[in-house]
Motif scaffolding. Structure first.
Motif, mmCIF file in Angstrom:
data_model
loop_
_atom_site.group_PDB
_atom_site.id
_atom_site.type_symbol
_atom_site.label_atom_id
_atom_site.label_comp_id
_atom_site.label_asym_id
_atom_site.label_seq_id
_atom_site.Cartn_x
_atom_site.Cartn_y
_atom_site.Cartn_z
ATOM 1 N N ILE A 1 22.845 -40.817 53.282
ATOM 2 C CA ILE A 1 21.722 -40.359 52.541
ATOM 3 C C ILE A 1 22.060 -40.715 51.056
ATOM 4 O O ILE A 1 21.352 -40.752 50.950
ATOM 5 N N GLY A 2 22.796 -39.207 50.603
ATOM 6 C CA GLY A 2 22.913 -39.275 49.277
ATOM 7 C C GLY A 2 23.328 -38.204 49.157
ATOM 8 O O GLY A 2 24.291 -37.111 50.138
ATOM 9 N N GLY A 3 23.612 -37.496 47.404
ATOM 10 C CA GLY A 3 23.768 -36.312 47.741
ATOM 11 C C GLY A 3 23.388 -35.879 45.455
ATOM 12 O O GLY A 3 22.696 -37.291 45.344
ATOM 13 N N VAL A 4 23.917 -34.704 45.742
ATOM 14 C CA VAL A 4 23.676 -34.164 44.797
ATOM 15 C C VAL A 4 24.517 -33.614 43.369
ATOM 16 O O VAL A 4 25.353 -32.318 44.477
ATOM 17 N N ARG A 5 24.393 -33.378 42.252
ATOM 18 C CA ARG A 5 25.549 -33.089 41.596
ATOM 19 C C ARG A 5 25.405 -32.486 40.516
ATOM 20 O O ARG A 5 24.277 -33.242 39.696
ATOM 21 N N ILE A 6 25.461 -31.168 39.962
ATOM 22 C CA ILE A 6 24.601 -30.720 38.370
ATOM 23 C C ILE A 6 26.001 -29.624 37.946
ATOM 24 O O ILE A 6 26.587 -29.152 38.544
ATOM 25 N N GLU A 7 25.976 -30.345 36.451
ATOM 26 C CA GLU A 7 27.059 -30.100 36.167
ATOM 27 C C GLU A 7 27.276 -29.606 34.643
ATOM 28 O O GLU A 7 26.611 -30.537 33.463
ATOM 29 N N ASP A 8 27.000 -29.068 34.055
ATOM 30 C CA ASP A 8 27.371 -27.905 33.026
ATOM 31 C C ASP A 8 28.853 -27.456 32.388
ATOM 32 O O ASP A 8 29.618 -27.100 33.112
ATOM 33 N N ASP A 9 28.737 -27.518 30.807
ATOM 34 C CA ASP A 9 30.171 -26.813 30.550
ATOM 35 C C ASP A 9 29.758 -25.551 29.881
ATOM 36 O O ASP A 9 29.264 -25.553 29.032
ATOM 37 N N VAL A 10 30.777 -24.862 30.353
ATOM 38 C CA VAL A 10 30.264 -23.186 29.655
ATOM 39 C C VAL A 10 31.505 -22.652 28.737
ATOM 40 O O VAL A 10 32.475 -22.840 29.247
ATOM 41 N N VAL A 11 31.086 -21.785 28.416
ATOM 42 C CA VAL A 11 32.141 -21.183 26.976
ATOM 43 C C VAL A 11 32.564 -19.529 27.810
ATOM 44 O O VAL A 11 31.144 -19.096 27.641
ATOM 45 N N VAL A 12 33.084 -19.031 27.985
ATOM 46 C CA VAL A 12 32.844 -17.749 28.108
ATOM 47 C C VAL A 12 32.884 -16.623 26.400
ATOM 48 O O VAL A 12 33.922 -16.748 25.671
ATOM 49 N N GLU A 13 31.787 -16.044 26.592
ATOM 50 C CA GLU A 13 31.759 -15.051 25.591
ATOM 51 C C GLU A 13 30.412 -13.670 25.627
ATOM 52 O O GLU A 13 29.637 -13.807 25.661
ATOM 53 N N GLY A 14 31.721 -13.211 26.119
ATOM 54 C CA GLY A 14 31.101 -11.977 26.579
ATOM 55 C C GLY A 14 30.581 -12.526 28.427
ATOM 56 O O GLY A 14 31.034 -12.044 29.431
ATOM 57 N N LYS A 15 29.014 -12.594 28.224
ATOM 58 C CA LYS A 15 28.965 -13.836 29.505
ATOM 59 C C LYS A 15 29.194 -14.973 29.003
ATOM 60 O O LYS A 15 29.895 -15.371 28.120
ATOM 61 N N GLY A 16 27.989 -15.935 29.967
ATOM 62 C CA GLY A 16 28.942 -17.462 29.572
ATOM 63 C C GLY A 16 27.763 -18.189 28.910
ATOM 64 O O GLY A 16 26.732 -17.123 28.822
ATOM 65 N N ARG A 17 28.094 -18.820 28.088
ATOM 66 C CA ARG A 17 26.833 -19.895 27.207
ATOM 67 C C ARG A 17 27.140 -21.539 27.627
ATOM 68 O O ARG A 17 28.101 -21.822 27.704
ATOM 69 N N ARG A 18 26.055 -22.010 27.532
ATOM 70 C CA ARG A 18 26.158 -22.760 27.997
ATOM 71 C C ARG A 18 26.280 -24.182 27.083
ATOM 72 O O ARG A 18 25.405 -23.913 25.866
ATOM 73 N N LEU A 19 27.223 -25.600 27.338
ATOM 74 C CA LEU A 19 27.506 -26.195 25.692
ATOM 75 C C LEU A 19 26.792 -27.617 25.993
ATOM 76 O O LEU A 19 26.092 -27.804 25.117
ATOM 77 N N THR A 20 26.683 -27.694 27.414
ATOM 78 C CA THR A 20 25.925 -28.760 27.384
ATOM 79 C C THR A 20 23.941 -28.364 27.678
ATOM 80 O O THR A 20 23.868 -27.115 29.228
ATOM 81 N N LYS A 21 23.460 -29.490 27.569
ATOM 82 C CA LYS A 21 22.245 -28.092 27.591
ATOM 83 C C LYS A 21 20.430 -29.146 28.143
ATOM 84 O O LYS A 21 19.266 -29.608 27.977
ATOM 85 N N ALA A 22 20.967 -30.819 28.514
ATOM 86 C CA ALA A 22 20.290 -31.992 29.203
ATOM 87 C C ALA A 22 19.579 -30.688 30.065
ATOM 88 O O ALA A 22 20.212 -30.122 30.786
ATOM 89 N N GLU A 23 18.423 -31.828 30.478
ATOM 90 C CA GLU A 23 17.352 -30.958 31.234
ATOM 91 C C GLU A 23 17.529 -30.967 32.445
ATOM 92 O O GLU A 23 18.254 -31.601 33.257
ATOM 93 N N ARG A 24 17.581 -29.980 33.702
ATOM 94 C CA ARG A 24 18.008 -29.751 34.606
ATOM 95 C C ARG A 24 17.559 -29.878 35.771
ATOM 96 O O ARG A 24 17.443 -29.130 36.935
ATOM 97 N N GLU A 25 16.251 -29.487 35.545
ATOM 98 C CA GLU A 25 14.949 -29.796 36.625
ATOM 99 C C GLU A 25 14.931 -31.232 36.922
ATOM 100 O O GLU A 25 14.787 -32.175 36.163
ATOM 101 N N LEU A 26 14.202 -31.587 38.914
ATOM 102 C CA LEU A 26 14.851 -32.666 38.793
ATOM 103 C C LEU A 26 13.175 -34.472 38.173
ATOM 104 O O LEU A 26 12.638 -33.924 37.846
ATOM 105 N N ILE A 27 13.815 -34.993 37.588
ATOM 106 C CA ILE A 27 13.255 -35.898 36.972
ATOM 107 C C ILE A 27 13.492 -37.308 37.650
ATOM 108 O O ILE A 27 14.311 -37.776 37.668
ATOM 109 N N GLN A 28 12.091 -37.243 38.123
ATOM 110 C CA GLN A 28 11.610 -38.608 38.636
ATOM 111 C C GLN A 28 10.927 -39.794 37.417
ATOM 112 O O GLN A 28 9.993 -39.580 36.606
ATOM 113 N N LEU A 29 11.260 -40.974 37.539
ATOM 114 C CA LEU A 29 11.435 -41.910 36.212
ATOM 115 C C LEU A 29 10.709 -43.312 37.422
ATOM 116 O O LEU A 29 10.666 -43.239 38.593
#
Ligand code: CO
Ligand code: CO
Length: 355
Positions: free
Chosen positions: A327-355
């Motif tokens: 069928i296929g698959g889905v993966r979503i990956e961000d880069d995160v740094v710990v600064e007390g809590k987590g902070r995302r370094l990658t910020k590109a749209e995470r909702e499903l984009i249909q082109l």
């Protein structure tokens, strides 16, 4: 140069010295970036007394400056010179830390030079490398920004009919234009190929109804980014839309679990509980993430059994995925740094984009 800190630690732990071949540890400790030495012996010898000397092929005579170095020529035996350096630094025997990725033929020749006990260099350097300083996090932030920008570019391309390998090459060119290079060869997995997390881009053409996993990263001043986004061309299979929602939630829950003092295994559990609750646990076939820095995979690993306690300055990916054969698959990956809590370094749209 971080070599002074390193020497202090090897002395504290009762090692006599270290032999470091080219790679990210050598770069981290000395700033020397020596690439692809091939079969020609190149090694930095460090003694617990604080003395150090690089042995390098004469190819580098005009490039390595302001560093204690002995060159050897192609018609000389480099191991004779290495034996001489070891004697000079009082290292003809003892407990030596060895670069983990040193070529086996080099190691076998070194073994003949004395009665040594060998230990992996990574066991020590990991402690230093895991906690990034402000400068390192800035470099990683820039590499992440490049990855975000390339995602924007991809969305503007006419993807229908393009082969996976063509798209992978275009992504690579876009990354190289904006950064020092790629952190690994981009992955483009379309349709049923998306069921393979490490699919090698092939000749399959992208078509309407496909889901496409894009996984790539840039390198900036040695530091890596690593992003994955899954997009749809037209309207995908309803099951894939459902899976997308589950992966999106798993990624968010894992991100929210990140914090100083939290075990890496708990971050993995937050993602895994989400996929399990939705009934897709058995299709989440890899760890939740990996450390990121000079290497695209390094410590700390975000895996089920990891007891590593997260500290400020640690950087890693969060990348849950669900893969269903045929069928296929889905993966979503961000880069995160710990600064007390987590902070995302990658910020590109995470909702499903249909082109
Ligand atoms: Co990736
Ligand atoms: Co990754």
């Amino acid at each position: 140069m971080r070599l002074e800190d390193f020497v202090r630690i090897i002395r504290e732990r009762n090692f006599d010295g270290a032999l470091i071949s080219p790679g990210t540890n050598l770069y981290y400790l000395t700033g020397l970036s020596i690439h692809e030495a091939g079969e020609r012996l190149t090694v930095l010898v460090v003694s617990a007394d604080g003395d150090y000397r690089l042995l390098a092929p004469s190819l580098y005579e005009n490039t390595i400056m302001n560093f204690p170095v002995t060159f050897w020529r192609d018609w000389e035996n480099p191991y004779d010179k290495l034996a001489w350096i070891l004697a000079e630094l009082h290292l003809s025997s003892g407990r030596l830390l060895m670069e983990d990725t040193m070529r086996a033929d080099w190691l076998m020749n070194v073994m003949r030079l004395g009665p040594f006990e060998f230990y992996p260099l990574s066991s020590l350097v990991r402690e230093l490398r895991m906690r990034k300083d402000k400068h390192e996090i800035e470099m990683m932030g820039h590499a992440a920004k490049v990855a975000d920008r390339v995602f924007e570019e991809i969305l503007s391309w006419d993807l229908l009919g393009m082969r996976e390998r063509e798209l992978a090459l275009k992504v690579e060119l876009a990354l190289r234009e904006l950064s020092d290079g790629i952190s690994f060869p981009p992955i483009v997995a379309s349709g049923e190929n998306a069921a393979n997390p490490h699919h090698e881009p092939g000749n399959r053409r992208l078509r309407k109804g496909d889901i496409v996993i894009l996984d790539y990263g840039a390198r900036w001043k040695g530091y890596c980014s690593d992003i994955t986004r899954t997009i749809a061309l037209g309207k995908p299979d309803g099951r894939l839309v459902e899976i997308y929602g589950v992966v999106r939630e798993a990624q968010e829950n894992a991100f929210r679990a990140v914090g100083k003092g939290i075990k890496a295994g708990e971050v993995d559990r937050a993602a895994r509980e989400t996929t399990e609750k939705a009934g897709y646990g058995m299709y989440f076939i890899h760890r939740t993430g990996h450390g990121l820095g000079l290497d695209v995979h390094e410590e700390p690993y975000i895996a089920q059994n990891s007891g590593t306690v997260l500290e400020n300055g640690m950087t890693f990916t969060i990348e849950p995925g669900i893969y269903i054969p045929g069928i296929g698959g889905v993966r979503i990956e961000d880069d995160v740094v710990v600064e007390g809590k987590g902070r995302r370094l990658t910020k590109a749209e995470r909702e499903l984009i249909q082109l």
